[in-house]
Enzyme design. Structure first.
Site, PDB file in Angstrom:
ATOM      1  N   THR A   1      11.974   1.408  -7.132  1.00  0.00           N
ATOM      2  CA  THR A   1      13.301   0.903  -7.021  1.00  0.00           C
ATOM      3  C   THR A   1      14.390   1.743  -7.768  1.00  0.00           C
ATOM      4  OG1 THR A   1      11.959  -1.290  -7.765  1.00  0.00           O
ATOM      5  CG2 THR A   1      14.463  -1.514  -8.290  1.00  0.00           C
TER       6      THR A   1
ATOM      7  N   CYS B   1       4.069  -2.657  -6.789  1.00  0.00           N
ATOM      8  CA  CYS B   1       4.652  -3.220  -5.460  1.00  0.00           C
ATOM      9  C   CYS B   1       5.342  -4.658  -5.501  1.00  0.00           C
ATOM     10  CB  CYS B   1       3.797  -2.853  -4.306  1.00  0.00           C
ATOM     11  SG  CYS B   1       3.353  -1.082  -4.250  1.00  0.00           S
ATOM     12  N   PHE B   2       4.796  -5.545  -6.181  1.00  0.00           N
ATOM     13  CA  PHE B   2       5.069  -6.939  -5.767  1.00  0.00           C
ATOM     14  C   PHE B   2       6.745  -7.019  -6.351  1.00  0.00           C
ATOM     15  CE2 PHE B   2       0.917  -9.537  -5.751  1.00  0.00           C
ATOM     16  CZ  PHE B   2       0.606  -8.954  -4.595  1.00  0.00           C
TER      17      PHE B   2
ATOM     18  N   THR C   1       8.449   4.970  -3.193  1.00  0.00           N
ATOM     19  CA  THR C   1       9.576   4.536  -2.833  1.00  0.00           C
ATOM     20  C   THR C   1      10.057   3.481  -3.913  1.00  0.00           C
ATOM     21  OG1 THR C   1       8.404   2.699  -1.590  1.00  0.00           O
ATOM     22  CG2 THR C   1       9.374   4.387  -0.271  1.00  0.00           C
TER      23      THR C   1
ATOM     24  N   GLY D   1       1.177  -8.168 -11.893  1.00  0.00           N
ATOM     25  CA  GLY D   1       1.978  -6.639 -11.960  1.00  0.00           C
ATOM     26  C   GLY D   1       1.632  -5.722 -11.103  1.00  0.00           C
TER      27      GLY D   1
ATOM     28  N   GLY E   1      -1.646   7.271  -0.283  1.00  0.00           N
ATOM     29  CA  GLY E   1      -2.157   8.624   0.583  1.00  0.00           C
ATOM     30  C   GLY E   1      -3.673   9.115   0.245  1.00  0.00           C
TER      31      GLY E   1
ATOM     32  N   ARG F   1      -1.798  16.827  -9.412  1.00  0.00           N
ATOM     33  CA  ARG F   1      -2.665  15.862  -8.918  1.00  0.00           C
ATOM     34  C   ARG F   1      -3.556  16.511  -7.839  1.00  0.00           C
ATOM     35  NH1 ARG F   1       0.797  10.308  -7.355  1.00  0.00           N
ATOM     36  NH2 ARG F   1      -0.970   8.964  -8.541  1.00  0.00           N
TER      37      ARG F   1
ATOM     38  N   ALA G   1       7.493  -8.880   3.732  1.00  0.00           N
ATOM     39  CA  ALA G   1       6.964 -10.069   3.715  1.00  0.00           C
ATOM     40  C   ALA G   1       5.695 -10.581   3.281  1.00  0.00           C
ATOM     41  CB  ALA G   1       7.188 -10.777   5.163  1.00  0.00           C
ATOM     42  N   ALA G   2       4.667  -9.787   3.509  1.00  0.00           N
ATOM     43  CA  ALA G   2       3.404  -9.918   2.890  1.00  0.00           C
ATOM     44  C   ALA G   2       3.436  -9.796   1.644  1.00  0.00           C
ATOM     45  CB  ALA G   2       2.328  -9.081   3.567  1.00  0.00           C
TER      46      ALA G   2
END
Ligand SMILES: NC(=O)C1=CN([C@@H]2O[C@H](COP(=O)(O)OP(=O)(O)OC[C@H]3O[C@@H](n4cnc5c(N)ncnc54)[C@H](O)[C@@H]3O)[C@@H](O)[C@H]2O)C=CC1
Ligand SMILES: O=C(O)[C@H]1O[C@H](OP(=O)(O)OP(=O)(O)OC[C@H]2O[C@@H](n3ccc(=O)[nH]c3=O)[C@H](O)[C@@H]2O)[C@H](O)[C@@H](O)[C@@H]1O
Length: 502
Positions: A122, A305-306, A120, A302, A45, A70, A251-252
């Site tokens: 896990t 996101c991945f 978002t 690392g 963001g 923040r 997918a990316a």
């Protein structure tokens, strides 16, 4: 040019025409965006909307977050994120057309377009634990919009979400929104990488906008495309259906991570055969169908996101009763874990099969260079393994805060772990300090300052125990040069069998 609407079903057209909806073909009126609100002042963001403000002086951008600390940091000279070029962008526009605030209500009310850019992660418990994305933050931001908005809004999914999340958002907005306020939902996934975020945002390979194929959906997509059109060439702004856009993001990331796991799997074969993984990468990368990027063998990928996004894909596949597909993607993460175990095992066996009491200098704690972000950093896992082997560890990273390192290494819920941790681990203020008295240097992050052209490895060698080992988990060092100094050098994807017929 043909549009999706005008194509007879089954018509064959070039992929670019068949798959996207060219925006130039939209002749329906659409709103010009004047005020943007971004919910979530994080790694995405913050930089994304700061760049929008920078490139669109006629648009007022307000980035909001529930986290006061923040927001205070975004309003200070010490931004909460280290990202090359970010300071300059923020300082150029903050207080002019870029604002950071915790007043979420006002920002939502005033905006024409709202980015939802919340985390978002896990899921840690419940159904889908360890795999599914926790959509709690997306839902709460969406409910907030529904509760507060008094006029029509374009709501944009910027967060990475499972396929069909837009449908849930739409249901929440439609059933909770005020009468008279219409919501159009778009998917606009973000492809920036940390460390190069500003460069990626200034010149993206593509901008993806997913919308419903309705008059309102297309008009909303055109409004957002106009925003990007201020600096991104129109042909790079791709429009498509919502679900394709959502899935394209997962997918990316899955394909990028898969390339790293593939080259890391090959690095194991290189070590066992005398092939050199850098040479193999170079050779296969020259094939234009494969390309050279994302083929650098390492201690493992690392980043926030991945792993999260692949596990999300695994969960989605399982939910769709596609166990083979789920297993295929799960293997990419498994290979990544295996690489970290293999690297550790190699260090143990090289150091005469024991790390007990030995001193290891870990250079780099961030998950990659040019960021202070440590989320899912391979260094964290490696240090946990080293601790289990009773090693003493000194860590140096040029950008990661000391408090962050302690936070990442402490085992939540384990009594006295911090005391035990501090007996085994120290944090150094330079690579030289970390390496003093060490048996081995372990390169975990590819910071430029660790290269043999920048660090004085002769000085380091002089202060280390002998034999002095270097384990290069990032392939950034000139092995021969360091061996001349006297180091025993072990690199991912290389072995001592090199050029020998024995
Ligand atoms: N970090 C990265 O490089 C990339 C991340 N993404 C995706 O972007 C999304 C955000 O990621 P990051 O920026 O890294 O996360 P982050 O954790 O740095 O930032 C998310 C922010 O949202 C705030 N937030 C959560 N719920 C809120 C609410 N209801 N109202 C106001 N603020 C709220 C949190 O306080 C936090 O500051 C994730 O879905 C991620 O997968 C996509 C591309 C790149
Ligand atoms: O969704 C996201 O969060 C982002 O995830 C990645 O970006 P990021 O994780 O910031 O950084 P990368 O450059 O992709 O590196 C990820 C990890 O892979 C490692 N890596 C990368 C490339 C490579 O060849 N080898 C390798 O080990 C890096 O060191 C790092 O640990 C993607 O590159 C972005 O396009 C995407 O937007």
């Amino acid at each position: 040019m043909a549009t999706v609407d005008s194509l007879p079903s089954g018509a064959v057209t070039p992929a670019s025409e068949r798959l996207s909806r060219p925006l130039d073909s939209i002749d329906i009126p659409h709103k010009q965006v004047k005020k943007i609100c971004c919910i979530g002042a994080g790694y995405v963001g913050g930089p994304t909307c700061a760049v929008i403000a920078y490139k669109c002086p006629h648009i007022t951008v307000t980035i909001v977050d529930l986290n006061q600390a923040r927001i205070d940091a975004w309003n200070s000279d010490d931004l909460p994120i280290y990202e090359p070029g970010l300071d300059e962008v923020v300082k150029a526009v903050r207080g002019k057309n870029l604002f950071f605030s915790t007043d979420v209500d006002t920002a939502i009310k005033e905006a024409d377009l709202i980015f939802v850019s919340v985390n978002t992660p896990t899921k840690k418990s419940g159904v889908g634990k360890g795999f599914a994305a926790d959509l709690g933050y997306v839902e709460s931001a969406t409910r907030h919009i529904a509760k507060v908005a008094e006029s029509d809004k374009i709501v944009v999914e910027k967060s990475t979400v499972p396929c069909r999340t837009a449908q849930s958002m739409r249901k929440i907005l439609d059933s909770n929104g005020k009468p008279g306020a219409r919501f159009d939902i778009l998917s606009n996934p973000e492809f920036l990488a940390e460390g190069t975020a500003i460069r990626d945002l200034f010149a993206p390979d593509r901008v993806l906008i997913g919308s419903l194929d309705t008059v309102n959906g297309r008009a909303a997509a055109a409004s957002l495309a106009d925003v990007y059109g201020n600096w991104v060439p129109r042909k790079q702004v791709i429009t498509m259906n919502l679900w394709s856009s959502e899935l394209s993001k997962l997918a990316a990331n899955a394909l990028l991570a898969q390339r790293i796991s593939s080259i890391n799997a090959l690095s194991a074969i290189c070590e066992a055969t005398g092939a050199d993984v850098d040479e193999v990468s170079y050779a296969v990368g020259l094939d234009s169908r494969i390309g050279p990027k994302f083929l650098k063998a390492s201690v493992g990928f690392g980043g926030s996101c991945f792993q999260k996004d692949i596990l999300n894909l695994v969960y989605l596949s399982e939910s769709l009763h596609l166990p083979d597909v789920a297993e295929y993607w799960r293997q990419v993460v498994e290979m990544n874990e295996s690489q970290k175990r293999r690297f550790t095992q190699h260090i143990i066996s090289s150091l005469f099969n024991t790390l007990t009491g030995k001193r290891l200098a870990v250079l780099g704690f961030a998950f990659k260079k040019d960021t202070g972000d440590t989320r899912e950093s391979a260094a964290i896992t490696l240090i946990k393994y080293f601790r289990q082997e009773q090693a003493k560890i000194a860590i140096y990273d040029p950008k990661v805060e000391e408090s962050q390192i302690w936070y990442d290494l402490a085992e939540p819920g384990v009594v006295d772990d911090v005391t035990a941790l501090k007996k085994q681990v120290t944090i150094a203020s330079s690579a030289y300090e970390a390496a003093e008295g060490a048996d081995a240097v372990v390169i975990c992050t590819e910071w430029d300052e660790f290269r043999d052209t920048k660090l004085d490895y002769e000085k380091i060698y002089a202060t280390m125990n002998k034999p002095a080992f270097i384990f290069d988990g990032r392939l950034i060092l000139n092995q021969k040069k360091l061996e001349k100094i006297g180091f025993k050098v072990e690199c991912i994807g290389r072995s001592r069998l090199e050029e020998s017929f024995e």
